[in-house]
Enzyme design. Sequence first.
Site, short mmCIF file in Angstrom:
data_model
loop_
_atom_site.label_atom_id
_atom_site.label_comp_id
_atom_site.label_asym_id
_atom_site.label_seq_id
_atom_site.Cartn_x
_atom_site.Cartn_y
_atom_site.Cartn_z
N SER A 75 17.43 30.89 36.10
CA SER A 75 18.66 30.84 37.05
C SER A 75 19.98 30.84 36.15
CB SER A 75 18.36 29.62 37.65
OG SER A 75 19.55 29.38 38.75
N ALA A 114 29.74 25.70 31.63
CA ALA A 114 29.89 24.65 32.70
C ALA A 114 30.23 25.68 34.16
CB ALA A 114 30.90 23.74 32.36
N GLY A 154 29.54 25.75 37.10
CA GLY A 154 29.97 24.81 38.20
C GLY A 154 29.56 25.27 39.59
N LEU A 155 28.17 25.81 39.41
CA LEU A 155 27.58 26.37 40.43
C LEU A 155 28.25 27.40 41.31
CD1 LEU A 155 25.42 23.43 41.55
CD2 LEU A 155 24.73 25.42 40.23
N CYS A 205 22.02 17.88 39.38
CA CYS A 205 23.18 17.83 40.11
C CYS A 205 23.59 16.24 40.15
CB CYS A 205 22.99 18.58 41.28
SG CYS A 205 22.53 20.36 41.19
N LYS A 242 12.97 21.93 39.02
CA LYS A 242 13.42 22.02 37.46
C LYS A 242 13.90 20.99 36.88
CE LYS A 242 16.35 25.28 34.97
NZ LYS A 242 17.05 26.32 35.20
N GLY A 294 19.98 28.32 24.87
CA GLY A 294 19.90 28.85 23.66
C GLY A 294 19.04 28.53 22.31
C1 LIG Z 1 25.58 30.70 31.99
C2 LIG Z 1 24.45 29.71 32.77
C3 LIG Z 1 24.25 29.54 34.02
C4 LIG Z 1 23.27 28.62 34.53
N1 LIG Z 1 23.25 28.36 35.65
C5 LIG Z 1 22.04 27.58 36.12
C6 LIG Z 1 22.11 27.42 37.55
O1 LIG Z 1 22.88 27.62 38.52
N2 LIG Z 1 20.79 26.49 38.17
C7 LIG Z 1 19.99 26.16 37.10
O2 LIG Z 1 19.09 25.59 37.50
N3 LIG Z 1 20.12 26.49 35.65
C8 LIG Z 1 21.21 27.17 35.31
N4 LIG Z 1 21.31 27.48 34.01
C9 LIG Z 1 20.10 26.82 33.02
C10 LIG Z 1 19.10 28.03 32.65
O3 LIG Z 1 18.53 28.65 33.87
C11 LIG Z 1 18.08 27.70 31.98
O4 LIG Z 1 17.55 26.61 32.08
C12 LIG Z 1 18.73 26.86 30.45
O5 LIG Z 1 19.74 27.80 29.97
C13 LIG Z 1 17.78 27.02 29.00
O6 LIG Z 1 17.08 28.16 28.97
P1 LIG Z 1 17.82 29.31 27.78
O7 LIG Z 1 18.08 28.44 26.63
O8 LIG Z 1 16.63 30.41 27.72
O9 LIG Z 1 18.92 29.79 28.43
C14 LIG Z 1 22.23 28.28 33.47
C15 LIG Z 1 22.34 28.52 32.12
C16 LIG Z 1 23.36 29.43 31.68
C17 LIG Z 1 23.53 29.97 30.23
#
Ligand SMILES: Cc1cc2nc3c(=O)[nH]c(=O)nc-3n(C[C@H](O)[C@H](O)[C@H](O)COP(=O)(O)O)c2cc1C
Lengths: 260, 307
Positions: B25, B74, B76-77, B134, B169, B221
């Site tokens: 997401s 950040a 902010g949804l 949240c 999650k 990351g």
């Molecule tokens: C730019 C960005 C926006 C994200 N937006 C959401 C979100 O709206 N809802 C959510 O549950 N997680 C959100 N995440 C978290 C990711 O879904 C994921 O859980 C997190 O980045 C860890 O995985 P990764 O290291 O593979 O990125 C966001 C992550 C990033 C980098």
Amino acid sequence: MFLLKCQVLSNEQLLPRTYLMWLEAPQVASSVRPGQFAMLRCHDDLVRVLRRPLSIHAVDGDRVAFLYRAIGAGTRWLANRRRGDEIDMLGPLGNGFSITGRSRRLLLLAGGIGLAPLKFLAESAASQGHQVVLLVGTRNTAEQYPIDLLPSHGHVVKITEDGSAGKKGLVTDFISEFAPEVDQAFACGPEGMYRELMRVRGSMQSVPVQVSLEVRMGCGIGACLSCTIRTNSGLKHVCKDGPVFDLDDIDWGAAPVCRI
Amino acid sequence: MDLRVQLAPKNRLGLTLGNPVMVASGTFGYGMEYAGVIDVQRLGAIVCKGTTLKPRPGNAEPRVAETASGMLNAIGLENPGVDALIRDIAPVWAEWRVPVIVNIAGESIDEYREVASRLDGVDGISGIEVNISCPNIEKGSVEFGTSPDLAAEVTEAVRNASSLPLMVKLTPNVTDIGVVAKAVVRAGADALTVCNTLRGMAVDIVRRRPVLGNICGGLSGPAIKPVALYLVYAVSKAVDVPIVGCGGISSATDAIEFIMAGASAVQVGTATFLDPRACLNILVGIEDFMARENILTLSEIVGQARA
Ligand SMILES: Cc1cc2nc3c(=O)[nH]c(=O)nc-3n(C[C@H](O)[C@H](O)[C@H](O)COP(=O)(O)O)c2cc1C
Ligand SMILES: Cc1cc2nc3c(=O)[nH]c(=O)nc-3n(C[C@H](O)[C@H](O)[C@H](O)COP(=O)(O)OP(=O)(O)OC[C@H]3O[C@@H](n4cnc5c(N)ncnc54)[C@H](O)[C@@H]3O)c2cc1C
């Protein structure tokens, strides 16, 4: 939009801290419009997880060029690439500048490295028969782009802050001199330049102005929503809806728009 | 070779993925954005950007900052709200082969409940993933996901509002993730995504200010991979529902590590920004590994490193 590994054809320092890199990228070269950009991967491993956005600076046959300042780890890595190395590119991205049907005379305002996308615009506009006046503003003469690399059929005006070459001052100081003569204006430079344009907007009459914005980006294609700005027509994403916007459409408000 | 995964075995609708590689997401928009770069239909599933009841404009810029082998965000949804999602986006998904899971967020239990109930029965939506990282505006802005009771309350509200397969999650920003995991499974979660971002910050020493407009953000990351991997292991020891591993996954090796630690599927997030093909390369890498190691069904290796 293409995801490609491109050969470096050349990569030389052209100006202080500023490099000109030519890449072999036929698909991009044949489809890119002035004002569009590409996201370049700036290392071979996972230390830097984001690509760097750079404007397309010039196109020649199958080749595209970038003009970039080495200001941080990513762009310094780029500066160390040599002929024959490969660069991973995602592009072309974004909307690009648009010249409206009736515009004949164009004014291009470049502040510093803002010349990067405007050279491509100047060349492509001139080749389509538009009259181009390009104001190139830099701090001093050492930063002035080699005149022989600028479009020969346009009118180039050098401007330096310290007066060491051409006219003395900022690009925006000369707006009232050139703007009344043109149908459309295009600018690329720091945010301060755009705010100054807003301040002197009255002296430009109703000439429409397009500007290219720089904000931090994640994906480059509208997926991560990192580069959102407020405009009079709602929230926009610089990577997908921009980077080019109408000057008057941006909600300049009190806070900086291009916070980097 | 069988790569299929069932993420909601006890749900009436079920949530069957053709393969275990999902996209996380917030890193893949609504799926259309990357459709011009890769074949998104080959993914196990797409999880869309966090969706709230009303449209949200998101936080002040800058919203992202790169850090060593990671990044802070950040956002902010920022999202158009659940009604626009149902009206404008879900009809596109309804034509797709790849299952789409809607990630939802809220500032109150009522908001989660309302969003979930509007998504129920909408064509093109195969499941709900609840982001519980949240702040609960009604209760002093403490994150729902940091309290087992609040996390269970959100889960139960969503469970009762929708019959869709339900993933919750979890946030890594807790002392004992097993307790939260148990609470949400008891409250009706079909599967758990482990995990969301780790809270962090960066300072611009020239401006002497935080880099992010929001001051703090979520770290993602490769930098968080070992943390997320351990949390998957810990959660898989605590509960008996399918787990989706997420956090720093960038290669097939990373993905297989998560699977061996107890994940039935994985989500690729930040890695997509650097390499939009990462998710599909991971899929191919898993297939190659299975062929090489004579693994016929993926479930054979789920949790094998747990001993
Ligand atoms: C730019 C960005 C926006 C994200 N937006 C959401 C979100 O709206 N809802 C959510 O549950 N997680 C959100 N995440 C978290 C990711 O879904 C994921 O859980 C997190 O980045 C860890 O995985 P990764 O290291 O593979 O990125 C966001 C992550 C990033 C980098
Ligand atoms: C659409 C667009 C076109 C651009 N075109 C050019 C160009 O043609 N020539 C040129 O020299 N520069 C251009 N820039 C700026 C260029 O992207 C940054 O200078 C570059 O990303 C810096 O990376 P770094 O690793 O060297 O610096 P670092 O400071 O180490 O970068 C850290 C992070 O901040 C981001 N960042 C830092 N400065 C900027 C900035 N000014 N704008 C956006 N992100 C930034 C980086 O991408 C990276 O994610 C453009 C920016 C945008 C948004």
